[in-house]
Design a protein around this motif. Sequence first.
Motif, PDB file in Angstrom:
ATOM      1  N   LYS A  99       0.835  -1.218   0.000  1.00 24.61           N
ATOM      2  CA  LYS A  99       0.000   0.000   0.000  1.00 24.61           C
ATOM      3  C   LYS A  99       0.867   1.266   0.000  1.00 24.61           C
ATOM      4  O   LYS A  99       0.522   2.272   0.617  1.00 24.61           O
ATOM      5  CB  LYS A  99      -0.956   0.017   1.202  1.00 24.61           C
ATOM      6  CG  LYS A  99      -1.978  -1.104   1.190  1.00 24.61           C
ATOM      7  CD  LYS A  99      -3.001  -0.930   2.306  1.00 24.61           C
ATOM      8  CE  LYS A  99      -4.037  -2.040   2.270  1.00 24.61           C
ATOM      9  NZ  LYS A  99      -5.062  -1.884   3.322  1.00 24.61           N
ATOM     10  N   ASP A 100       1.972   1.158  -0.740  1.00 30.40           N
ATOM     11  CA  ASP A 100       2.888   2.298  -0.859  1.00 30.40           C
ATOM     12  C   ASP A 100       2.435   3.133  -2.056  1.00 30.40           C
ATOM     13  O   ASP A 100       2.866   2.943  -3.199  1.00 30.40           O
ATOM     14  CB  ASP A 100       4.322   1.797  -1.051  1.00 30.40           C
ATOM     15  CG  ASP A 100       5.343   2.916  -0.975  1.00 30.40           C
ATOM     16  OD1 ASP A 100       4.966   4.085  -1.207  1.00 30.40           O
ATOM     17  OD2 ASP A 100       6.524   2.628  -0.700  1.00 30.40           O
ATOM     18  N   LYS A 101       1.557   4.090  -1.777  1.00 36.23           N
ATOM     19  CA  LYS A 101       0.945   4.894  -2.838  1.00 36.23           C
ATOM     20  C   LYS A 101       1.989   5.650  -3.660  1.00 36.23           C
ATOM     21  O   LYS A 101       1.930   5.668  -4.898  1.00 36.23           O
ATOM     22  CB  LYS A 101      -0.054   5.874  -2.207  1.00 36.23           C
ATOM     23  CG  LYS A 101      -0.707   6.822  -3.187  1.00 36.23           C
ATOM     24  CD  LYS A 101      -1.622   7.804  -2.451  1.00 36.23           C
ATOM     25  CE  LYS A 101      -2.163   8.866  -3.381  1.00 36.23           C
ATOM     26  NZ  LYS A 101      -3.014   9.849  -2.677  1.00 36.23           N
ATOM     27  N   THR A 102       2.943   6.257  -3.003  1.00 32.73           N
ATOM     28  CA  THR A 102       3.953   7.064  -3.699  1.00 32.73           C
ATOM     29  C   THR A 102       4.777   6.209  -4.658  1.00 32.73           C
ATOM     30  O   THR A 102       4.989   6.578  -5.821  1.00 32.73           O
ATOM     31  CB  THR A 102       4.884   7.751  -2.679  1.00 32.73           C
ATOM     32  OG1 THR A 102       4.096   8.546  -1.795  1.00 32.73           O
ATOM     33  CG2 THR A 102       5.908   8.624  -3.378  1.00 32.73           C
ATOM     34  N   ALA A 103       5.252   5.067  -4.181  1.00 30.64           N
ATOM     35  CA  ALA A 103       6.057   4.177  -5.026  1.00 30.64           C
ATOM     36  C   ALA A 103       5.231   3.632  -6.192  1.00 30.64           C
ATOM     37  O   ALA A 103       5.717   3.553  -7.325  1.00 30.64           O
ATOM     38  CB  ALA A 103       6.602   3.025  -4.180  1.00 30.64           C
ATOM     39  N   LEU A 104       3.986   3.276  -5.913  1.00 31.42           N
ATOM     40  CA  LEU A 104       3.116   2.733  -6.963  1.00 31.42           C
ATOM     41  C   LEU A 104       2.868   3.775  -8.049  1.00 31.42           C
ATOM     42  O   LEU A 104       2.933   3.461  -9.251  1.00 31.42           O
ATOM     43  CB  LEU A 104       1.790   2.272  -6.348  1.00 31.42           C
ATOM     44  CG  LEU A 104       0.758   1.679  -7.316  1.00 31.42           C
ATOM     45  CD1 LEU A 104       1.299   0.403  -7.949  1.00 31.42           C
ATOM     46  CD2 LEU A 104      -0.548   1.375  -6.582  1.00 31.42           C
ATOM     47  N   MET A 105       2.600   5.011  -7.652  1.00 38.20           N
ATOM     48  CA  MET A 105       2.340   6.072  -8.632  1.00 38.20           C
ATOM     49  C   MET A 105       3.564   6.354  -9.494  1.00 38.20           C
ATOM     50  O   MET A 105       3.447   6.774 -10.645  1.00 38.20           O
ATOM     51  CB  MET A 105       1.894   7.350  -7.912  1.00 38.20           C
ATOM     52  CG  MET A 105       0.502   7.266  -7.313  1.00 38.20           C
ATOM     53  SD  MET A 105       0.050   8.752  -6.385  1.00 38.20           S
ATOM     54  CE  MET A 105       0.053   9.993  -7.669  1.00 38.20           C
ATOM     55  N   ARG A 106       4.743   6.106  -8.969  1.00 41.91           N
ATOM     56  CA  ARG A 106       5.969   6.387  -9.718  1.00 41.91           C
ATOM     57  C   ARG A 106       6.186   5.373 -10.845  1.00 41.91           C
ATOM     58  O   ARG A 106       6.735   5.732 -11.896  1.00 41.91           O
ATOM     59  CB  ARG A 106       7.164   6.367  -8.754  1.00 41.91           C
ATOM     60  CG  ARG A 106       8.479   6.680  -9.439  1.00 41.91           C
ATOM     61  CD  ARG A 106       9.591   6.909  -8.450  1.00 41.91           C
ATOM     62  NE  ARG A 106       9.751   5.801  -7.514  1.00 41.91           N
ATOM     63  CZ  ARG A 106      10.676   5.749  -6.565  1.00 41.91           C
ATOM     64  NH1 ARG A 106      11.504   6.769  -6.415  1.00 41.91           N
ATOM     65  NH2 ARG A 106      10.773   4.726  -5.762  1.00 41.91           N
TER      66      ARG A 106
END
Length: 533
Positions: free
Chosen positions: A392-399
């Motif tokens: 649930k690492d939103k920042t990493a996923l969006m990257r």
Amino acid sequence: MAGFGLEEIGIPGGVYLKESLTHCTDPLKAIEEFQLENGILLPSLRPMLHLLDLHGVKRLDFHNSIMEELRDKLISQITELGKREGRDRDRKLKELLTKKFPVIKIKVPSCCYVKRQIWKDSQALFGDEVSPLLTGYITSKEDTLFNVENLNNLFFSPSPKARRQGEMVQKLVHMIGKNVKLYDMVLQFLRTLFLRTRFIHYCSLRAELLMALHDKEVHDIIAVDPCHKFTWCLDACIREGKVDAKRSRELQGFLDSIRRGQEQVLGDLSMILCDPYAINFLANSVIRLLQHLMNNELMPRENSVLVLMLRMLALGLHSWDMIESQLFREPKLDPQIVTKFLPALVSLMVDDDMRATPPTDFHHIIFSAYLQESSVACILAMYYTLHTATRKDKTALMRVLGTLATCHQDRAFQDTFLHSLVAALIPMADDFTTEDFCTVVFDEFFFTNISRENVMRHVMKLVWYIHPKLPPARLDTLQKVLQPGPHQGEAIQTLYEKFQARVQEFQDVQNQPAPMNEMDSPLMAVPTPAPIQ
């Protein structure tokens, strides 16, 4: 007689006899009538039966001898027909078998033995029998991948042992028995269908069938399949969830032992490694190993187990190309995958763990560049993305999610990956309240290939669960984009109707006026009358 199939050809069987004896007044007379009506109907034979009675010959022994004669006649007919050539032979064989197989258990000790004898000389007949099982196997896989209501029994959840206990695999095992020729025919069917359809589930069946025969200790077959020891070792790794040093040496030793003249084995080995369960295991193992190397400040190129797993991934991902071209050479792993791509991937992992430092654009650029050229880089990027979603690492996923849209050969839009990605995104429902997250997930990734029906179905499953969290304008856009065209299949049309009904039902509930609280009633302001004295 029950279960021998007599009723199928119009002869009263055990069920009929049981009913007759249960409801008759004279059981002996009922038995006599049954014998007269269903015995061997030769008028000249009946007087001779009494003579046999006088000599103490039991009717059972007599009928058994007749059955043996009939069995020999049947096998003789089958053998004679088997010597002929052409379609007429197949047609006559089929007609004969259609008539005879309902009662074959009476006439021949093992009906499957006779069927196998026929099948091994007629690929067309065997293909007709096997085809529904292969279709059923693929259908069961797709049902799991596309089932909207399935959130627990996910595609990669079952163990290897549980998967090969499936109905279609076990039926194939039963049909093949110990017959090497039939096994080879099934493998050829699987190669041909994989080549024609690109369905990677045929690769799963290749591995599961071999290991199902291994479980049953069918040594006649597993001893001659050159992929057996490799598949057995890989199966053990998947079951245990790791590749230890011993297993690594065994797997590498097998790959290194393929000599000139044996190259065709690589075709079957590549199918074993193209099995999505094998790809899933290898890619997840690489991501875990990279984390271990990162934590211990070690270089990827120095780890022999990592290099072996990359080598196996490369072989599996090139399976279709190898079989299609008939050029059975192990693909060379681009050394820059180890020297440049993996260090860039590890740098992204470091950024994830040390969010205080700004992300390194240089490494992100290198990471993205390899996705357009390398299947191995694509698979690792896809599984790193799953790793970020699971955390649930939103920042990493969006990257990284948007970069997958450029993956070599559209690998990121394969059903097995989309199924896993959607399953990981659903628990992140709260993040869909923000438009920036929706932009990455939908606009930068899913919408780049939304014209494909399989992509639409996976997106529909995602929105099925997260729609209460979506901004109204985004939900409206999705409902329009996901509407199937008139040319698309009935399954997706039906799914869209259910999806629309689900969204509408939620909106109706949301739009209902809230029930008035008793304390909010305007009557509460009216003074209570004084009690009457």
